[in-house]
Motif scaffolding. Structure first.
Motif, mmCIF file in Angstrom:
data_model
loop_
_atom_site.group_PDB
_atom_site.id
_atom_site.type_symbol
_atom_site.label_atom_id
_atom_site.label_comp_id
_atom_site.label_asym_id
_atom_site.label_seq_id
_atom_site.Cartn_x
_atom_site.Cartn_y
_atom_site.Cartn_z
ATOM 1 N N LYS A 319 0.832 -1.200 0.000
ATOM 2 C CA LYS A 319 0.000 0.000 0.000
ATOM 3 C C LYS A 319 0.866 1.250 0.000
ATOM 4 O O LYS A 319 1.977 1.263 0.556
ATOM 5 N N THR A 320 0.313 2.273 -0.596
ATOM 6 C CA THR A 320 1.045 3.540 -0.738
ATOM 7 C C THR A 320 1.519 4.058 0.605
ATOM 8 O O THR A 320 2.682 4.451 0.763
ATOM 9 N N GLU A 321 0.634 4.075 1.597
ATOM 10 C CA GLU A 321 0.985 4.662 2.899
ATOM 11 C C GLU A 321 2.098 3.892 3.596
ATOM 12 O O GLU A 321 2.922 4.474 4.310
ATOM 13 N N HIS A 322 2.147 2.580 3.388
ATOM 14 C CA HIS A 322 3.208 1.779 4.002
ATOM 15 C C HIS A 322 4.553 2.026 3.319
ATOM 16 O O HIS A 322 5.594 2.110 3.987
ATOM 17 N N ILE A 323 4.523 2.128 2.005
ATOM 18 C CA ILE A 323 5.760 2.416 1.278
ATOM 19 C C ILE A 323 6.298 3.780 1.677
ATOM 20 O O ILE A 323 7.501 3.947 1.917
ATOM 21 N N GLU A 324 5.417 4.772 1.771
ATOM 22 C CA GLU A 324 5.837 6.117 2.181
ATOM 23 C C GLU A 324 6.466 6.102 3.566
ATOM 24 O O GLU A 324 7.463 6.795 3.808
ATOM 25 N N ALA A 325 5.899 5.296 4.471
ATOM 26 C CA ALA A 325 6.386 5.264 5.855
ATOM 27 C C ALA A 325 7.793 4.686 5.971
ATOM 28 O O ALA A 325 8.572 5.116 6.831
ATOM 29 N N VAL A 326 8.135 3.714 5.108
ATOM 30 C CA VAL A 326 9.442 3.058 5.236
ATOM 31 C C VAL A 326 10.469 3.598 4.254
ATOM 32 O O VAL A 326 11.655 3.249 4.351
#
Length: 590
Positions: A319-326
């Motif tokens: 998911k986009t938000e998970h990729i952004e977070a890491v």
């Protein structure tokens, strides 16, 4: 109730309705669709099939509430970037035909041929004579550069230009928008009789535009992961759809300045990251491996995110938000991984990494790790590279390794079990891009920073000579033709990696097929012994050269001595770790 039979629904639309819906943004073309290969002849044949009411094959439409990144233009015709809907209709198969139909009627731009006008015209004076053996379509359907030659150099175009001026050659868009005017003009020119061939041609093409039904197959209730297999199966002759393309499309987010929402484009993130490491051979890493490395990190950071593995099914759940977070810490971990391979192990190219999964396990180790233990990493790398059993070949092994390296990261403690090494496996190893032991041996050679024989103190692998393409710059110490001519060894001994060294192209050309006794004399300077040791090459061969005498079984002796040098070097790498050396060729333990 929705059933499997409901997943596929055949339908049909006229050409004009289909293109109107396309222009009204009711269809989208996902960016994982490949570039269109647009050719005049193929477009004319397409319209000839429509003109004759031949079937074209189906357009495959995927209906879903999932928003993917879509092409912002088709054939040069712009589409809105911020298109929103409760249900999206993606064209999975039929982009080529769609682009041809759209540009033939509405004009546009063709990639790599921006000055060409793709608008299609029909010459009403060209009759259909023999439908079974007909090439008249090439004259019936025309592009503007076949009608009007700007420089006036093509005399054959003069007649066409005259017919165009008389409105006997008309564009398809004019037939749609100005049919009555075209018909009236034919009456004015004396061709208005119902049975007149020109009138028949006009009615026929108009009927094709409005009544030719394009077949559609609509897919519903299908997840993104299945789209990969569907796309690949209907495009068997083309390039298979990569899961990376799907993830890029699925995680795409348009920028919305009004609501302070930033854009997200994974392909661009990957490309920019690779630019930051462009001086490294590892900048060429494939997107699929990089995506799997990312999935591992997301799983570490978000254990409940549903990323249970690195297979396509689970990569699809990113998911986009998970990729952004890491992302920030992920980039650091990957850069450290590549630096470890490149500058600590001195392996100057990804094709020598024994296991592809080492990219993933070592990235997991470096992720959010401010104090990495490089002594541990060195032992970890060489232990599993040379272990007699393949212990990093599947995803079960992978997660066991990730657990192991993360335990060390958390507790700073680790232990390795005693393992076995078969001398005969090393003896019989030959260069293989896919061979784990083969790449391990070449990695160990590379790790010792081998020097140039002709120019001591120059590292071969950091020089421009060493560019990994399909194969490293490897050469035989006992040249192949010399072995064949002298008959001193078998083919297995000849091709063994124990008879291989990294050499510069220039040095290799000078050596050619010479006897080792002869060519070594050219390089026998005070530094040569140290240079040979940097290649893990026994200096016995230099002693033979100086004595100008080669034993009858020279290559066999040489190979055994080199195996022992390799094992001695490995013992230093694995200090404190026991391993048992045995030889399956004679089943005796050492």
């Amino acid at each position: 109730m929705f059933t499997y039979a409901d997943r596929i629904k055949p339908d049909g639309h006229s050409i004009t309705i289909y293109l109107e819906n396309l222009l009204a943004k009711r269809y989208q073309i996902p960016t994982f669709q490949r570039d269109v290969v647009w050719e005049k002849e193929n477009v004319k044949k397409l319209w000839d099939s429509i003109y004759k009411f031949y079937p074209l094959g189906s357009i495959l439409i995927w209906k879903t509430n999932t928003k993917l990144e879509s092409h912002r233009e088709i054939g040069g015709i712009k589409f809105a970037d911020d298109f929103q809907s409760n249900e999206y209709q993606y064209i999975l198969d039929g982009q080529q035909r769609t682009t041809s139909l759209l540009t033939s009627i509405y004009g546009g731009n063709i990639a790599k041929n921006e000055n060409f006008n793709p608008t299609l015209y029909i010459d009403l004076t060209i009759e259909l004579i023999d439908a079974t053996n007909d090439t008249s379509y090439a004259k019936r359907f025309l592009f503007w550069d076949e009608i009007d030659d700007k420089n006036g150099q093509i005399k054959a175009n003069l007649g066409k230009k005259k017919r165009y001026d008389e409105k006997l050659i008309v564009s398809l868009i004019d037939i749609i928008k100005n049919y009555v005017e075209i018909e009236r003009n034919l009456h004015t020119l004396g061709y208005g009789d119902f049975e007149n061939p020109y009138m028949q041609q006009l009615r026929r093409i108009r009927e094709a535009l409005y009544n030719y039904k394009i077949s559609f197959i609509e897919l519903r209730g299908i997840e993104v992961a299945e789209v990969c297999q569907i796309f690949e199966r209907i495009n068997q002759a083309g390039k298979p759809l990569d899961i990376f393309d799907i993830v890029v499309a699925k995680t795409f987010r348009s920028e919305n300045k009004t609501n302070n929402i930033s854009g997200f484009y994974l392909r661009e993130l990957f490309d920019k990251f690779k630019q930051t490491i462009s001086n490294s051979q590892y900048a060429n890493i494939d997107n699929w491996t990089l995506l799997q490395m990312l999935a591992v990190v997301v799983k570490l950071e978000f254990p409940d995110a549903g990323i249970q593995n690195i297979t396509d099914m689970y990569l699809n759940k990113l998911k986009t938000e998970h990729i952004e977070a890491v992302w920030s810490n992920f980039k650091i971990a990957v850069a450290k991984t590549f630096d470890f391979f490149d500058n600590i192990l001195h392996i100057k190219g990804g094709r020598l990494i024994p296991y592809r999964y080492l990219y993933l396990t070592i990235t997991a180790y470096f992720y959010r790790n401010d104090k990495p233990d490089y002594s541990f990493l060195n032992k970890y790398f060489w232990y599993y590279s040379f272990h007699n059993a393949d212990l990093l070949t599947n995803t079960t092994h992978l997660w066991e390794h990730i657990y192991f390296v993360n335990q060390q990261k958390a507790n700073s403690t680790y232990s390795f079990n005693k393992f076995d090494i078969d001398k005969n496996s090393i003896r019989k190893s030959f260069y293989s891009y896919r061979g784990r032991l083969s790449r391990a041996i070449l990695s160990l050679y590379a790790n010792h920073k081998p020097q140039d024989w002709a120019k001591p103190h120059r590292d071969i692998l950091s020089d421009v000579y060493y560019l990994l393409t399909d194969k490293p710059n490897l050469h035989h110490i006992f040249p192949v033709n010399f072995i064949k001519q002298s008959g001193i060894a078998t083919q297995i001994e000849c091709d063994s990696l124990m008879n291989i060294a990294y050499l510069s192209q220039i040095t290799n050309l000078k050596i050619s097929d010479k006897n080792p006794l002869d060519y070594l004399k050219q390089y026998d300077e005070p530094d040569l012994e140290a240079v040979l040791r940097s290649h893990l090459i026994p200096t016995t061969i230099l002693e033979w050269s100086r004595a100008n005498a080669l034993p009858e079984n020279a290559l066999s002796i040489f190979i055994e001595e080199r195996i022992n040098l390799l094992l001695d070097a490995l013992k230093l790498k694995l200090e404190g770790i026991e391993f048992n050396v045995f030889d399956m060729s004679n089943r005796t333990n050492n």
